[in-house]
Design a protein around this motif. Structure first.
Motif, PDB file in Angstrom:
ATOM      1  N   TRP A 285       3.229   5.817  -3.125  1.00  0.00           N
ATOM      2  CA  TRP A 285       4.431   6.455  -3.699  1.00  0.00           C
ATOM      3  C   TRP A 285       4.317   6.526  -5.218  1.00  0.00           C
ATOM      4  O   TRP A 285       4.622   7.545  -5.824  1.00  0.00           O
ATOM      5  CB  TRP A 285       5.670   5.654  -3.278  1.00  0.00           C
ATOM      6  CG  TRP A 285       6.942   6.134  -3.864  1.00  0.00           C
ATOM      7  CD1 TRP A 285       7.723   7.174  -3.409  1.00  0.00           C
ATOM      8  CD2 TRP A 285       7.616   5.598  -5.009  1.00  0.00           C
ATOM      9  NE1 TRP A 285       8.829   7.303  -4.211  1.00  0.00           N
ATOM     10  CE2 TRP A 285       8.790   6.354  -5.202  1.00  0.00           C
ATOM     11  CE3 TRP A 285       7.344   4.549  -5.884  1.00  0.00           C
ATOM     12  CZ2 TRP A 285       9.687   6.105  -6.234  1.00  0.00           C
ATOM     13  CZ3 TRP A 285       8.234   4.295  -6.917  1.00  0.00           C
ATOM     14  CH2 TRP A 285       9.386   5.074  -7.083  1.00  0.00           C
ATOM     15  N   LEU A 286       3.871   5.423  -5.836  1.00  0.00           N
ATOM     16  CA  LEU A 286       3.714   5.386  -7.299  1.00  0.00           C
ATOM     17  C   LEU A 286       2.691   6.424  -7.772  1.00  0.00           C
ATOM     18  O   LEU A 286       2.921   7.128  -8.759  1.00  0.00           O
ATOM     19  CB  LEU A 286       3.246   4.000  -7.740  1.00  0.00           C
ATOM     20  CG  LEU A 286       4.244   3.053  -8.347  1.00  0.00           C
ATOM     21  CD1 LEU A 286       3.579   1.747  -8.724  1.00  0.00           C
ATOM     22  CD2 LEU A 286       5.001   3.629  -9.488  1.00  0.00           C
ATOM     23  N   ILE A 287       1.562   6.514  -7.077  1.00  0.00           N
ATOM     24  CA  ILE A 287       0.532   7.488  -7.448  1.00  0.00           C
ATOM     25  C   ILE A 287       1.098   8.898  -7.371  1.00  0.00           C
ATOM     26  O   ILE A 287       0.878   9.726  -8.262  1.00  0.00           O
ATOM     27  CB  ILE A 287      -0.724   7.330  -6.568  1.00  0.00           C
ATOM     28  CG1 ILE A 287      -1.459   6.042  -6.957  1.00  0.00           C
ATOM     29  CG2 ILE A 287      -1.648   8.532  -6.692  1.00  0.00           C
ATOM     30  CD1 ILE A 287      -2.584   5.651  -6.017  1.00  0.00           C
ATOM     31  N   ALA A 288       1.853   9.182  -6.313  1.00  0.00           N
ATOM     32  CA  ALA A 288       2.452  10.514  -6.169  1.00  0.00           C
ATOM     33  C   ALA A 288       3.451  10.785  -7.294  1.00  0.00           C
ATOM     34  O   ALA A 288       3.476  11.883  -7.865  1.00  0.00           O
ATOM     35  CB  ALA A 288       3.136  10.641  -4.808  1.00  0.00           C
ATOM     36  N   LYS A 289       4.272   9.790  -7.627  1.00  0.00           N
ATOM     37  CA  LYS A 289       5.272   9.966  -8.694  1.00  0.00           C
ATOM     38  C   LYS A 289       4.617  10.122 -10.061  1.00  0.00           C
ATOM     39  O   LYS A 289       5.117  10.852 -10.914  1.00  0.00           O
ATOM     40  CB  LYS A 289       6.240   8.773  -8.734  1.00  0.00           C
ATOM     41  CG  LYS A 289       7.210   8.738  -7.597  1.00  0.00           C
ATOM     42  CD  LYS A 289       8.216   9.833  -7.781  1.00  0.00           C
ATOM     43  CE  LYS A 289       9.335   9.732  -6.795  1.00  0.00           C
ATOM     44  NZ  LYS A 289      10.282  10.810  -6.926  1.00  0.00           N
ATOM     45  N   LEU A 290       3.504   9.424 -10.291  1.00  0.00           N
ATOM     46  CA  LEU A 290       2.820   9.459 -11.585  1.00  0.00           C
ATOM     47  C   LEU A 290       1.759  10.567 -11.669  1.00  0.00           C
ATOM     48  O   LEU A 290       1.122  10.723 -12.700  1.00  0.00           O
ATOM     49  CB  LEU A 290       2.141   8.115 -11.871  1.00  0.00           C
ATOM     50  CG  LEU A 290       3.054   6.950 -12.198  1.00  0.00           C
ATOM     51  CD1 LEU A 290       2.274   5.641 -12.194  1.00  0.00           C
ATOM     52  CD2 LEU A 290       3.725   7.170 -13.552  1.00  0.00           C
ATOM     53  N   ASN A 291       1.558  11.284 -10.581  1.00  0.00           N
ATOM     54  CA  ASN A 291       0.508  12.302 -10.531  1.00  0.00           C
ATOM     55  C   ASN A 291      -0.863  11.687 -10.806  1.00  0.00           C
ATOM     56  O   ASN A 291      -1.661  12.234 -11.548  1.00  0.00           O
ATOM     57  CB  ASN A 291       0.795  13.441 -11.513  1.00  0.00           C
ATOM     58  CG  ASN A 291       2.114  14.112 -11.227  1.00  0.00           C
ATOM     59  OD1 ASN A 291       2.432  14.373 -10.070  1.00  0.00           O
ATOM     60  ND2 ASN A 291       2.894  14.347 -12.258  1.00  0.00           N
TER      61      ASN A 291
ATOM     62  N   ASP B 139       0.832  -1.214   0.000  1.00  0.00           N
ATOM     63  CA  ASP B 139       0.000   0.000   0.000  1.00  0.00           C
ATOM     64  C   ASP B 139       0.863   1.258   0.000  1.00  0.00           C
ATOM     65  O   ASP B 139       0.550   2.234  -0.690  1.00  0.00           O
ATOM     66  CB  ASP B 139      -0.954   0.013   1.191  1.00  0.00           C
ATOM     67  CG  ASP B 139      -2.107  -0.974   1.019  1.00  0.00           C
ATOM     68  OD1 ASP B 139      -2.422  -1.328  -0.140  1.00  0.00           O
ATOM     69  OD2 ASP B 139      -2.689  -1.391   2.043  1.00  0.00           O
ATOM     70  N   ASP B 140       1.952   1.257   0.783  1.00  0.00           N
ATOM     71  CA  ASP B 140       2.889   2.391   0.775  1.00  0.00           C
ATOM     72  C   ASP B 140       3.465   2.580  -0.626  1.00  0.00           C
ATOM     73  O   ASP B 140       3.590   3.698  -1.119  1.00  0.00           O
ATOM     74  CB  ASP B 140       4.048   2.172   1.753  1.00  0.00           C
ATOM     75  CG  ASP B 140       3.612   2.144   3.204  1.00  0.00           C
ATOM     76  OD1 ASP B 140       2.543   2.701   3.520  1.00  0.00           O
ATOM     77  OD2 ASP B 140       4.347   1.548   4.013  1.00  0.00           O
ATOM     78  N   PHE B 141       3.818   1.470  -1.265  1.00  0.00           N
ATOM     79  CA  PHE B 141       4.390   1.509  -2.611  1.00  0.00           C
ATOM     80  C   PHE B 141       3.397   2.100  -3.597  1.00  0.00           C
ATOM     81  O   PHE B 141       3.750   2.945  -4.423  1.00  0.00           O
ATOM     82  CB  PHE B 141       4.822   0.103  -3.034  1.00  0.00           C
ATOM     83  CG  PHE B 141       5.390   0.033  -4.418  1.00  0.00           C
ATOM     84  CD1 PHE B 141       6.616   0.618  -4.712  1.00  0.00           C
ATOM     85  CD2 PHE B 141       4.712  -0.616  -5.432  1.00  0.00           C
ATOM     86  CE1 PHE B 141       7.155   0.557  -5.995  1.00  0.00           C
ATOM     87  CE2 PHE B 141       5.236  -0.698  -6.717  1.00  0.00           C
ATOM     88  CZ  PHE B 141       6.457  -0.102  -6.992  1.00  0.00           C
TER      89      PHE B 141
END
Length: 179
Positions: free
Chosen positions: A59-65, A54-56
């Motif tokens: 992080w991915l959502i934040a990096k991909l906007n 879930d943390d990953f």
């Protein structure tokens, strides 16, 4: 004529699937490896990922906007999405890099393959110089050669590991090592 079925009913389900694949492959890569014949023998010490699935995903959502975002590769001008991105360690783990989010970047698969164990900063400098100083066809040729050499090196390493795992008996047959 029937309507073709999409593999995923929604963007979110596609994101969930791909993020599972990325996380699970990272976890598997750093898992402890034991001998199949002698389970008490550790072949490679494992390292646990310091974040949950879930943390990953967060992080991915934040990096991909967002789950359907498109971003630029950390090393080249290529744009990538959840469907074709790779996760790379800015400082390779084999060179002392850690497994935290601070050391992870999103990149395209070709850069990830060609970069190998080079530091991210050095790889960026090399690719920037090459794009500015070399003819595009020349840089593409060099890049493809680097990719193929890393693949060959990885295959040779796997073959050496397999050969080490077996020993030859005087009659020409092989058996798994017991030492």
């Amino acid at each position: 004529m029937s309507t073709p079925m999409l593999q995923f009913a929604s963007v979110e389900r596609r994101f969930q699937h791909r993020s599972n694949v990325l996380y699970d492959s990272m976890a598997k890569r750093f898992r402890e490896k034991r001998s199949t014949k002698h389970p008490e023998r550790i072949l490679r010490h494992g390292r646990e990922l310091p974040f949950t699935k879930d943390d990953f995903r967060g992080w991915l959502i934040a990096k991909l906007n967002g789950v359907n975002g498109v971003v630029q590769c950390a090393y080249c001008p290529t744009f990538i999405s959840i469907d074709d991105l790779s996760i790379d360690h800015e400082v390779p783990v084999s060179r002392g890099g850690d497994l935290t989010f601070d050391n992870l970047v999103l990149c395209c698969e070709p850069c990830n393959q060609a970069k190998g164990e080079v530091l991210g900063e050095s790889w960026r400098a090399l690719t920037l110089w090459a794009r500015e100083a070399l003819h595009p066809d020349c840089w593409q040729n060099i890049f493809e050669r680097l990719q193929s050499q890393f693949k060959l090196a990885r295959m040779a390493q796997q073959q050496r590991a397999q050969k080490f795992a077996k020993k030859e008996i005087p009659d020409g047959t092989t058996q798994e090592r017991t030492d």
